[in-house]
Scaffold this motif. Structure first.
Motif, PDB file in Angstrom:
ATOM      1  N   PHE A   1       0.844  -1.200   0.000  1.00 54.79           N
ATOM      2  CA  PHE A   1       0.000   0.000   0.000  1.00 54.79           C
ATOM      3  C   PHE A   1       0.878   1.248   0.000  1.00 54.79           C
ATOM      4  O   PHE A   1       0.588   2.216  -0.685  1.00 54.79           O
ATOM      5  CB  PHE A   1      -0.935   0.000   1.219  1.00 54.79           C
ATOM      6  N   ARG A   2       1.932   1.191   0.778  1.00 53.96           N
ATOM      7  CA  ARG A   2       2.816   2.354   0.811  1.00 53.96           C
ATOM      8  C   ARG A   2       3.470   2.584  -0.523  1.00 53.96           C
ATOM      9  O   ARG A   2       3.572   3.701  -1.003  1.00 53.96           O
ATOM     10  CB  ARG A   2       3.923   2.153   1.824  1.00 53.96           C
ATOM     11  N   ALA A   3       3.980   1.484  -1.126  1.00 52.59           N
ATOM     12  CA  ALA A   3       4.687   1.615  -2.403  1.00 52.59           C
ATOM     13  C   ALA A   3       3.774   2.283  -3.417  1.00 52.59           C
ATOM     14  O   ALA A   3       4.175   3.184  -4.148  1.00 52.59           O
ATOM     15  CB  ALA A   3       5.121   0.241  -2.910  1.00 52.59           C
ATOM     16  N   SER A   4       2.540   1.844  -3.426  1.00 51.33           N
ATOM     17  CA  SER A   4       1.596   2.377  -4.388  1.00 51.33           C
ATOM     18  C   SER A   4       1.333   3.857  -4.117  1.00 51.33           C
ATOM     19  O   SER A   4       1.331   4.693  -5.013  1.00 51.33           O
ATOM     20  CB  SER A   4       0.331   1.534  -4.279  1.00 51.33           C
ATOM     21  N   LYS A   5       1.154   4.170  -2.859  1.00 53.34           N
ATOM     22  CA  LYS A   5       0.880   5.549  -2.481  1.00 53.34           C
ATOM     23  C   LYS A   5       2.083   6.446  -2.742  1.00 53.34           C
ATOM     24  O   LYS A   5       1.948   7.554  -3.267  1.00 53.34           O
ATOM     25  CB  LYS A   5       0.545   5.542  -0.990  1.00 53.34           C
ATOM     26  N   GLU A   6       3.273   5.944  -2.405  1.00 51.56           N
ATOM     27  CA  GLU A   6       4.472   6.756  -2.620  1.00 51.56           C
ATOM     28  C   GLU A   6       4.707   7.004  -4.096  1.00 51.56           C
ATOM     29  O   GLU A   6       5.136   8.088  -4.487  1.00 51.56           O
ATOM     30  CB  GLU A   6       5.698   6.063  -2.006  1.00 51.56           C
ATOM     31  N   GLY A   7       4.406   5.997  -4.912  1.00 53.42           N
ATOM     32  CA  GLY A   7       4.560   6.167  -6.346  1.00 53.42           C
ATOM     33  C   GLY A   7       3.723   7.331  -6.839  1.00 53.42           C
ATOM     34  O   GLY A   7       4.202   8.214  -7.543  1.00 53.42           O
ATOM     35  N   VAL A   8       2.487   7.366  -6.432  1.00 50.13           N
ATOM     36  CA  VAL A   8       1.587   8.437  -6.849  1.00 50.13           C
ATOM     37  C   VAL A   8       2.096   9.778  -6.335  1.00 50.13           C
ATOM     38  O   VAL A   8       2.143  10.771  -7.071  1.00 50.13           O
ATOM     39  CB  VAL A   8       0.170   8.171  -6.300  1.00 50.13           C
ATOM     40  N   GLU A   9       2.510   9.793  -5.083  1.00 52.45           N
ATOM     41  CA  GLU A   9       2.947  11.066  -4.508  1.00 52.45           C
ATOM     42  C   GLU A   9       4.221  11.577  -5.161  1.00 52.45           C
ATOM     43  O   GLU A   9       4.381  12.777  -5.353  1.00 52.45           O
ATOM     44  CB  GLU A   9       3.152  10.907  -3.002  1.00 52.45           C
ATOM     45  N   LEU A  10       5.095  10.642  -5.518  1.00 52.90           N
ATOM     46  CA  LEU A  10       6.342  11.066  -6.148  1.00 52.90           C
ATOM     47  C   LEU A  10       6.039  11.736  -7.488  1.00 52.90           C
ATOM     48  O   LEU A  10       6.586  12.787  -7.808  1.00 52.90           O
ATOM     49  CB  LEU A  10       7.268   9.863  -6.358  1.00 52.90           C
ATOM     50  N   VAL A  11       5.147  11.142  -8.239  1.00 55.77           N
ATOM     51  CA  VAL A  11       4.779  11.730  -9.523  1.00 55.77           C
ATOM     52  C   VAL A  11       4.210  13.124  -9.308  1.00 55.77           C
ATOM     53  O   VAL A  11       4.564  14.073 -10.008  1.00 55.77           O
ATOM     54  CB  VAL A  11       3.755  10.828 -10.242  1.00 55.77           C
ATOM     55  N   GLU A  12       3.362  13.255  -8.324  1.00 57.19           N
ATOM     56  CA  GLU A  12       2.764  14.561  -8.051  1.00 57.19           C
ATOM     57  C   GLU A  12       3.815  15.577  -7.672  1.00 57.19           C
ATOM     58  O   GLU A  12       3.837  16.695  -8.172  1.00 57.19           O
ATOM     59  CB  GLU A  12       1.757  14.447  -6.902  1.00 57.19           C
ATOM     60  N   GLU A  13       4.696  15.161  -6.771  1.00 54.19           N
ATOM     61  CA  GLU A  13       5.688  16.117  -6.306  1.00 54.19           C
ATOM     62  C   GLU A  13       6.604  16.525  -7.436  1.00 54.19           C
ATOM     63  O   GLU A  13       6.985  17.683  -7.565  1.00 54.19           O
ATOM     64  CB  GLU A  13       6.505  15.518  -5.152  1.00 54.19           C
ATOM     65  N   LYS A  14       6.940  15.545  -8.283  1.00 53.17           N
ATOM     66  CA  LYS A  14       7.800  15.827  -9.414  1.00 53.17           C
ATOM     67  C   LYS A  14       7.164  16.902 -10.275  1.00 53.17           C
ATOM     68  O   LYS A  14       7.803  17.861 -10.677  1.00 53.17           O
ATOM     69  CB  LYS A  14       7.953  14.560 -10.256  1.00 53.17           C
ATOM     70  N   GLN A  15       5.891  16.709 -10.542  1.00 53.76           N
ATOM     71  CA  GLN A  15       5.166  17.631 -11.396  1.00 53.76           C
ATOM     72  C   GLN A  15       5.179  19.037 -10.790  1.00 53.76           C
ATOM     73  O   GLN A  15       5.440  20.030 -11.452  1.00 53.76           O
ATOM     74  CB  GLN A  15       3.731  17.113 -11.555  1.00 53.76           C
ATOM     75  N   ARG A  16       4.943  19.068  -9.509  1.00 58.41           N
ATOM     76  CA  ARG A  16       4.857  20.349  -8.822  1.00 58.41           C
ATOM     77  C   ARG A  16       6.204  21.073  -8.848  1.00 58.41           C
ATOM     78  O   ARG A  16       6.290  22.253  -9.194  1.00 58.41           O
ATOM     79  CB  ARG A  16       4.436  20.099  -7.373  1.00 58.41           C
ATOM     80  N   MET A  17       7.268  20.315  -8.513  1.00 61.33           N
ATOM     81  CA  MET A  17       8.598  20.916  -8.472  1.00 61.33           C
ATOM     82  C   MET A  17       9.009  21.367  -9.867  1.00 61.33           C
ATOM     83  O   MET A  17       9.641  22.392 -10.048  1.00 61.33           O
ATOM     84  CB  MET A  17       9.618  19.893  -7.962  1.00 61.33           C
ATOM     85  N   ARG A  18       8.629  20.597 -10.831  1.00 58.05           N
ATOM     86  CA  ARG A  18       8.962  20.884 -12.207  1.00 58.05           C
ATOM     87  C   ARG A  18       8.414  22.243 -12.612  1.00 58.05           C
ATOM     88  O   ARG A  18       9.126  23.087 -13.145  1.00 58.05           O
ATOM     89  CB  ARG A  18       8.320  19.790 -13.062  1.00 58.05           C
ATOM     90  N   GLU A  19       7.135  22.406 -12.332  1.00 60.85           N
ATOM     91  CA  GLU A  19       6.502  23.674 -12.677  1.00 60.85           C
ATOM     92  C   GLU A  19       7.213  24.821 -11.994  1.00 60.85           C
ATOM     93  O   GLU A  19       7.529  25.841 -12.611  1.00 60.85           O
ATOM     94  CB  GLU A  19       5.043  23.653 -12.220  1.00 60.85           C
ATOM     95  N   GLU A  20       7.476  24.611 -10.740  1.00 58.98           N
ATOM     96  CA  GLU A  20       8.074  25.672  -9.955  1.00 58.98           C
ATOM     97  C   GLU A  20       9.438  26.057 -10.522  1.00 58.98           C
ATOM     98  O   GLU A  20       9.740  27.233 -10.714  1.00 58.98           O
ATOM     99  CB  GLU A  20       8.255  25.168  -8.526  1.00 58.98           C
ATOM    100  N   ILE A  21      10.244  25.039 -10.816  1.00 59.15           N
ATOM    101  CA  ILE A  21      11.608  25.311 -11.261  1.00 59.15           C
ATOM    102  C   ILE A  21      11.592  25.994 -12.615  1.00 59.15           C
ATOM    103  O   ILE A  21      12.298  26.972 -12.847  1.00 59.15           O
ATOM    104  CB  ILE A  21      12.395  23.987 -11.342  1.00 59.15           C
ATOM    105  N   ILE A  22      10.726  25.528 -13.478  1.00 56.88           N
ATOM    106  CA  ILE A  22      10.695  26.115 -14.806  1.00 56.88           C
ATOM    107  C   ILE A  22      10.216  27.558 -14.723  1.00 56.88           C
ATOM    108  O   ILE A  22      10.708  28.442 -15.423  1.00 56.88           O
ATOM    109  CB  ILE A  22       9.833  25.254 -15.734  1.00 56.88           C
ATOM    110  N   GLN A  23       9.312  27.804 -13.826  1.00 54.60           N
ATOM    111  CA  GLN A  23       8.864  29.178 -13.677  1.00 54.60           C
ATOM    112  C   GLN A  23       9.952  30.070 -13.129  1.00 54.60           C
ATOM    113  O   GLN A  23       9.981  31.259 -13.394  1.00 54.60           O
ATOM    114  CB  GLN A  23       7.644  29.231 -12.755  1.00 54.60           C
ATOM    115  N   ARG A  24      10.828  29.486 -12.363  1.00 51.54           N
ATOM    116  CA  ARG A  24      11.941  30.279 -11.840  1.00 51.54           C
ATOM    117  C   ARG A  24      13.048  30.436 -12.857  1.00 51.54           C
ATOM    118  O   ARG A  24      14.039  31.085 -12.588  1.00 51.54           O
ATOM    119  CB  ARG A  24      12.522  29.589 -10.606  1.00 51.54           C
ATOM    120  N   GLY A  25      12.910  29.792 -13.981  1.00 52.22           N
ATOM    121  CA  GLY A  25      13.924  29.931 -15.015  1.00 52.22           C
ATOM    122  C   GLY A  25      14.979  28.853 -14.965  1.00 52.22           C
ATOM    123  O   GLY A  25      16.025  28.980 -15.572  1.00 52.22           O
ATOM    124  N   GLY A  26      14.740  27.803 -14.245  1.00 48.97           N
ATOM    125  CA  GLY A  26      15.697  26.704 -14.220  1.00 48.97           C
ATOM    126  C   GLY A  26      15.548  25.862 -15.470  1.00 48.97           C
ATOM    127  O   GLY A  26      14.630  26.031 -16.263  1.00 48.97           O
TER     128      GLY A  26
END
Lengths: 324, 984
Positions: B119-144
């Motif tokens: 259950f954790r593996a499944s949940k962490e997988g989903v959360e990792l994808v979400e966090e990746k997406q979020r960080m991605r947006e943030e970094i690109i907006q900052r010009g990274g």
């Protein structure tokens, strides 16, 4: 607490009822799990007894049947939700919140699902204010709920209630935007195709109005926007955000409000250049926090994030108070 | 065992249990790989009989590795698994048995943990994808800048569970692999291979234990079999000790804590996804030639010698003046039992016992105190004496209050220290903002270079100015580039990462990470009440409930110990709470447990999948089964929450916390499944059935013709293995339905590997020897078992012997030592000196890991030969002592050293040993020319060396012949240069 009286009576009624039906009492006690505490079992027993009528084949004395198992399963869903903090698919949640209506559990334990607090890697979420926020939210929602439902508190624990678009919102809005898509497509055909020299505001406005809706624009002077990259030199001008039916469509910047709106409309129309448009729940920044927002998207994978939101229509007043 | 810290604790406390593996690598010639000949003697100077592989420890790293790119498809995974097994086989070189055990359906007690992991593996997988997406947006907006997102299908590691198609394929592939190696690899030709795949119930390591237990209980078993078990779990150590086999070694990957992992977003090392800035990638090497190489070297293996651990434990546990005779074997069993308190896969650990806080030492001390009162041991053959356990628990309970207070103090102390350290580090890092260069560069006071007059000051100043400006330009260009790469969209402002003020503030923020709130506050008065209230939601006055928890825990302790010593006592039993009680709650436990329910049956594979998978992994199940996991009308929907809470329980990371998942009601599960059983396809019915262990062997094995004969006459009933044909291994053979037969080609299940047209192996079903109901496996040393020679220095060594103690670092107590003759040293010194430079010939700094790395100062005074150095110095009247000379010798040896880890230890021991020698010589014989008083010249040192070495040669020649085979003259890599200085 308001719950006290209600709970007393609820529990009393149940035990009185069971005293009068020793057979029933014996039968229902066979469902008690080994690890269930008195408090948990009392609540679940009430859940089972209250909902028995809805499962006509469930009769005391009949050892087990699939409909009894269904009732037991839902009772476990309900207790898992109340006591362990588990959440289930929406359809299941709707069902149990209906079935659990009126059962009062005094100070249920507070658990956090990972949405508040711990993130995937296990680190504490860097967004510190998120935590404080959810506390506020919890308190407020709790109060709110009691007020709005005089029948008594439902099982749905406040923790899992988020401000933001409901999960079913995209599906509700989708038909409208399908219509709008067609309208825009025809309009653009008659205007000679999408291009830089069109009156984007007018096209968008007329299409939306032909679908019997209106366009919402929010303007914010650029200098009032915090959180822009520090090196940004441009301080003048305005930013415009366009929504329709609370769904975000585009953001634009211009020297004055009209120019900003034109740019935003152009951005919004760009979305309609794909094969279809889809309403989705996406994360965006709003006032320095991540929020979930309804967004209109085309089918292309986005290479970049959304501009920070300028307005947020899914927020109740409490949150506004709490966060400001 | 669910205690990651256990192994670390063990290896720190008992360092000598670890021996680094010597691995002979296959050579390559004109692009053709030449396989290693594993029929040759084992380069580790030990011969193993049996190698057992706990396959899940191999499957996981091969299918989703952390330190290299993931395999592209299932075929590549299989090949990776084959290569991993080959590697292990080459290191261990078993001579009799290779046992491969894949986890089958586990006992119910384990299922709760599996469920939580999945259950954790499944949940962490989903959360990792979400966090990746979020960080991605943030970094690109900052010009990274971030590399484009790859659309890769994530391998769901949840498919490594018995009953899935993947596991079925794996079993097929392993059969092919075994047949191939038995037919083609000379090292395998006399080895019996056992394969226990996922269709056989039981956890892998416990199937292995069952095999060993059942073999050693029959009279033909060779009591001096040398076992080697592969796997990283700490409980293998417990299991190994529990066998009471004298020769038991565990092999595992070297434990490297905090191995750097690339950021999940930009794939660069050095930061977490949370701190990703999206800066451009640094070039690896001058022309980016190392772009795709991981900085980490290939994972190396270590041996854990349980016979050495037994020596350590004997020292620690032996008690004099007991009211009953001391039996070391039984005290080991008690030690194993006490380790279970601290953590195991089946029970949550007691809140007061934390391995990092020395819980095991505490328990051992209590044990030694209490054992005088108990009048006997805590356990026997895996059965627990609860009355005595209660005394231990009560003793722990008395200390509980203080433990919690101490924990809080330590924690705060640690935090404070950390904070100070960070502050200090920051202060150190902040060098001056600008440094003058060239002739204006700051110089240390008292340096060798005297200040010289300034030449051409204006020109120099101009240069420095220009340099500064250039740097600014570079920075600007950098941020411009980043902007352009991101398509120059309007949201990307100029990069502000260079803004030092902004940076600093961020760092400060991350200092004060929010602490998880802890409502229990175990260190404050009233902790017990709060614990029961928060964790169990009951009042402390609810005595009945508390006793229920204690009783379940007591049952659990009995179950776990029995599981390790006798096998699975009940497939049904499990601990039905999320938390453990306190030690002080263990009162009157004697009557709490009598026995387990008999004749319980394990789940079927698909049933277990329903019990451990979250709905998100439902794709491994048939459609109607899957439906039960999500439909609101399902009668088991409560087993499948789509999100759940994790209670950190005082820990910092989510993976350390407790997943608050509901337990599975077996009755409802079975009755719900009864309705959907008819929907299984034939294939699924096959996957859902319980299978059998298989035995394979090659043509030249003595048992080969026997099995072939069985197939020829088509025997229908089971046949016992004739013990004399197979090193005393017993068991029952049954014909396989789809067997691997000699001269019957074996089709390759993997497209990239060829079929075996010339098959010389045979396979047959195998069943462990059976014993009567109620048979108790004895936890004792078998008669005829020879205890291996001791490795640890006996406590009374000095009193008995005049010889200095020689540390024993490898398996072979008389191992050959590598040496160089004089010309070798000359050659070495010559070439080393050139590269290294004279960075202080008396420097005590240990040599750098890579001796050709040029981070030493260039030579000031030209290359000298090392021995000349010292001589020269002695001419100048500065009497060099032996001590500073020593590191030089070390440096010279360096190319010969084997593994990286043993270095420090070897150095220490050698160092002291050397001192001993030096002192003895100084004080005693005085045969060494001028070596008196404060130390001799380098010349006499050299003289000494030669003489002593000759002595040593003599000694070696006098030794027995039995280790001749391991001599370095036969092309095996020279063993690490241990004990070089113990010539006399």
């Amino acid at each position: 607490m308001r719950g006290m009286a209600g709970e007393r009576s609820g529990e009393d009624i149940v035990s009185e009822y069971l005293d009068q039906n020793p057979q029933l009492s014996q039968w229902v006690d066979t469902f008690r799990g080994y690890c269930e505490s008195n408090k948990q079992w009392c609540a679940r027993r009430e859940f089972i007894l209250r909902n028995m009528e809805a499962f006509p084949t469930v009769k005391p004395g009949v050892p087990s049947s699939s409909s009894l198992d269904r009732l037991l399963s839902l009772s476990m869903v309900w207790t898992n939700h109340v006591f362990l903090g588990c959440s289930y698919p929406q359809a299941v949640m709707d069902k149990i919140s209906e079935m659990g209506e009126g059962i009062v559990v005094q100070d249920p334990p507070v658990h956090k699902t990972t949405t508040a607090g711990v993130t995937a890697k296990g680190k504490w979420s860097a967004v510190a204010e998120g935590d404080a926020d959810s506390c506020v939210k919890r308190a407020k929602c709790g109060a709110n709920e009691v007020d709005s439902r005089p029948a008594g508190r439902t099982s749905t624990r406040p923790v899992s209630q988020k401000t933001g678009p409901l999960p079913q919102a995209p599906a509700e809005h989708q038909p409208f935007f399908n219509r709008l898509y067609k309208a825009v497509a025809w309009k653009l055909v008659s205007a000679g195709g999408f291009g830089p020299n069109l009156d984007h505001v007018e096209i968008l406005r007329s299409c939306i109005e032909s679908c019997k809706q209106t366009l919402t624009c929010v303007f914010v002077p650029l200098k009032d926007i915090t959180g822009l990259p520090a090196g940004r030199t441009q301080k003048e001008g305005h930013v415009c955000e366009i929504r329709c039916q609370t769904v975000y469509m585009g953001t634009g910047y211009g020297r004055d409000e009209a120019a900003a709106k034109a740019m935003a409309s152009k951005e919004a129309l760009k979305v309609f250049q794909g094969r279809k448009v889809t309403v989705k729940i996406c994360r965006r920044r709003y006032k320095g926090k991540d929020v979930e927002d309804l967004v209109l998207l085309d089918e292309q994978p986005r290479s970049q994030g959304f501009a920070p939101a300028l307005s947020y229509p899914f927020q109740d007043e409490q949150l506004e108070d709490g966060s400001s | 065992m669910g205690v990651p810290a256990f192994f670390r604790w063990l290896s720190r406390k008992y360092p000598s249990i670890i021996v680094h593996c010597v691995e002979e690598k296959g050579k390559e010639c004109n692009g053709v790989r030449i396989p290693v000949d594993t029929t040759k003697p084992n380069p580790n100077e030990v011969e193993f009989d049996n190698l057992y592989l706990d396959m899940n420890g191999i499957i996981h790293p091969c299918t989703h590795p952390e330190d290299k790119p993931a395999p592209k498809n299932e075929d590549e995974m299989m090949v990776a698994i084959f290569e991993y097994i080959d590697r292990l086989f080459n290191i261990v070189r078993p001579r009799r048995v290779l046992y491969m055990a894949i986890d089958g359906v586990a006992p119910r007690a384990k299922m709760n943990q599996q469920r939580s992991r999945r259950f954790r593996a499944s949940k962490e997988g989903v959360e990792l994808v979400e966090e990746k997406q979020r960080m991605r947006e943030e970094i690109i907006q900052r010009g990274g800048y971030l590399p484009p997102e790859e659309m890769k299908e994530r391998f769901d590691s949840n498919c490594i569970t018995p009953g899935t198609e993947f596991m079925d394929n794996l079993a097929q592939c392993l059969r092919y692999y075994v047949a191939d190696r038995l037919s083609n690899d000379p090292g395998w030709k006399n080895v019996v291979v056992f394969l226990s795949d996922a269709s056989v119930p039981g956890e892998g390591e416990h199937k292995i234990m069952d095999f060993i237990r059942r073999q050693r209980a029959q009279p033909n078993h060779d009591p001096n079999t040398h076992h080697c078990l592969c796997g990283a779990d700490a409980d293998l150590i417990m299991l190994g000790l529990a066998t009471h086999e004298p020769n038991f070694t565990i092999i595992r990957e070297e434990f490297k804590p905090n191995k750097p992992r690339p950021c999940a977003l930009c794939n660069q090392l050095g930061h977490d996804i949370k701190d990703c800035q999206g800066t451009a990638r640094e070039k690896q090497g001058e022309h980016d030639e190392f772009a795709d190489t991981m900085p980490a070297s290939e994972q190396e293996f270590i041996f854990i010698r349980l016979c050495v651990l037994r020596e350590y434990l004997a020292k620690e546990l032996t008690m004099a003046s007991l009211p009953f005779p001391f039996d070391f074997e039984r005290s080991i069993d008690d030690w194993v039992f006490m380790c279970f308190f601290v953590g195991n896969d089946f029970l949550p650990h007691l809140p007061s016992l934390e391995i990092r806080e020395g819980a095991i030492d505490r328990l051992v001390n209590i044990y030694k105190d209490v054992v005088h009162k108990t009048g006997g041991y805590l356990t026997q053959n895996g059965y627990v004496n609860l009355e005595r356990v209660e005394m231990i628990m009560q003793a722990v309970g008395v200390a509980e209050d203080n433990i919690f207070k101490k924990r809080k103090e330590d924690d705060e102390h640690f935090k404070r220290r950390n904070k100070e350290k960070r502050k200090r580090m920051k202060a150190e890092q902040q060098g001056p903002a600008y440094l003058t260069t060239g002739q204006f560069a700051p110089q240390a006071l008292g340096g060798r270079h005297r200040p010289e007059p300034v030449h051409n000051a204006r020109h120099q100043a101009y240069d420095m100015r220009m340099q500064g400006r250039e740097q600014h330009n570079k920075d600007a260009a950098q941020s411009l580039k980043a902007m352009m790469r991101n398509g120059g969209n309007s949201s990307a402002g100029p990069s502000d990462s260079k803004d030092s003020r902004g940076m600093k503030r961020k760092a400060e923020d991350s200092d004060s990470e929010p602490e998880p709130e802890d409502n229990v506050r175990l260190w404050e008065e009233g902790w017990k009440q709060r614990y029961y209230k928060t964790k169990f939601d009951v009042d402390v006055s609810d005595e009945d409930f508390r006793r229920k928890v204690v009783q379940s825990y007591v049952e659990g302790l009995c179950w776990v110990l029995r599981y390790y010593y006798q096998g699975c006592a009940s497939w049904k039993w499990y601990f039905p709470f999320h938390y453990a009680p306190f030690a002080s709650d263990f009162k009157d436990i004697k009557e709490m447990f009598s026995d387990f329910e008999k004749d319980t049956k394990p789940f079927k594979p698909l049933e277990q999948l329903m019990g451990v998978f979250p709905a998100a992994s439902g794709n491994f199940l048939p459609a109607t089964w899957r439906n039960l996991m999500s439909s609101p009308d399902s009668s088991i929907i409560d087993f499948y929450p789509d999100d759940f809470a994790i209670d950190l329980n005082g820990k910092k990371y989510a993976w350390q916390g407790v997943a608050l998942l509901p337990f599975v009601d077996e009755r409802r599960l079975r009755s719900a499944l009864a309705d959907v059983y008819p929907d299984l396809t034939l294939e699924e019915v096959k996957r859902n059935s319980l299978g059998s262990d298989l035995l394979f062997l090659g043509k030249s094995h003595p048992l080969f013709d026997f099995i072939r004969e069985l197939y020829r006459v088509e025997t229908q009933e089971g046949t016992e293995i004739p013990a004399e044909l197979c090193h005393g291994i017993q068991g029952t053979l049954n014909l396989d339905d789809d067997p691997i037969l000699p001269d019957k080609p074996v089709k390759s299940p993997i497209p990239m590997l060829r079929d075996i047209s010339q098959n010389y192996s045979v396979g047959v079903k195998f069943k462990d020897p059976q014993y009567a109901d109620g048979f108790v496996f004895k936890a004792v040393l078998l008669s005829g078992a020879k205890i291996p020679s001791p490795v640890l220095k006996p406590g009374d060594w000095e009193n008995r012997n005049r010889e200095p103690w020689r540390p024993r670092l490898g398996f072979n107590p008389n191992r050959q030592q590598a040496h160089l003759d004089q010309s070798g040293f000359r050659a070495l010194g010559h070439s080393m000196n050139r590269n290294r430079g004279g960075g202080g010939q008396y420097s005590n700094a240990p040599p750098p890991g890579n001796y050709h790395q040029g981070n030493y100062r260039p030579p000031h005074s030209g290359g000298h030969q090392p021995f000349q150095h010292s001589r020269q110095n002695s001419f100048q009247g500065a009497p060099p002592s032996f001590q500073p000379q020593f590191p030089r010798q070390q440096q010279q040896q360096q190319p010969y050293r084997g593994g990286g880890h043993g270095w420090d230890r070897a150095m220490q021991t050698q160092h002291s040993a050397y001192h001993q020698n030096a002192n003895r010589e100084r004080g005693g014989a005085g045969q060494g020319g001028g070596s008196g008083g404060g130390g001799g010249s380098g010349g006499s040192y050299q003289h000494h060396y030669n003489q002593s070495r000759d002595d040593w040669h003599d000694r070696r020649d006098n030794r027995g012949q039995h280790h001749q085979g391991y001599s370095s003259g036969r092309g095996y890599p020279a063993p690490p240069p241990s004990r070089r200085y113990n010539w006399n």
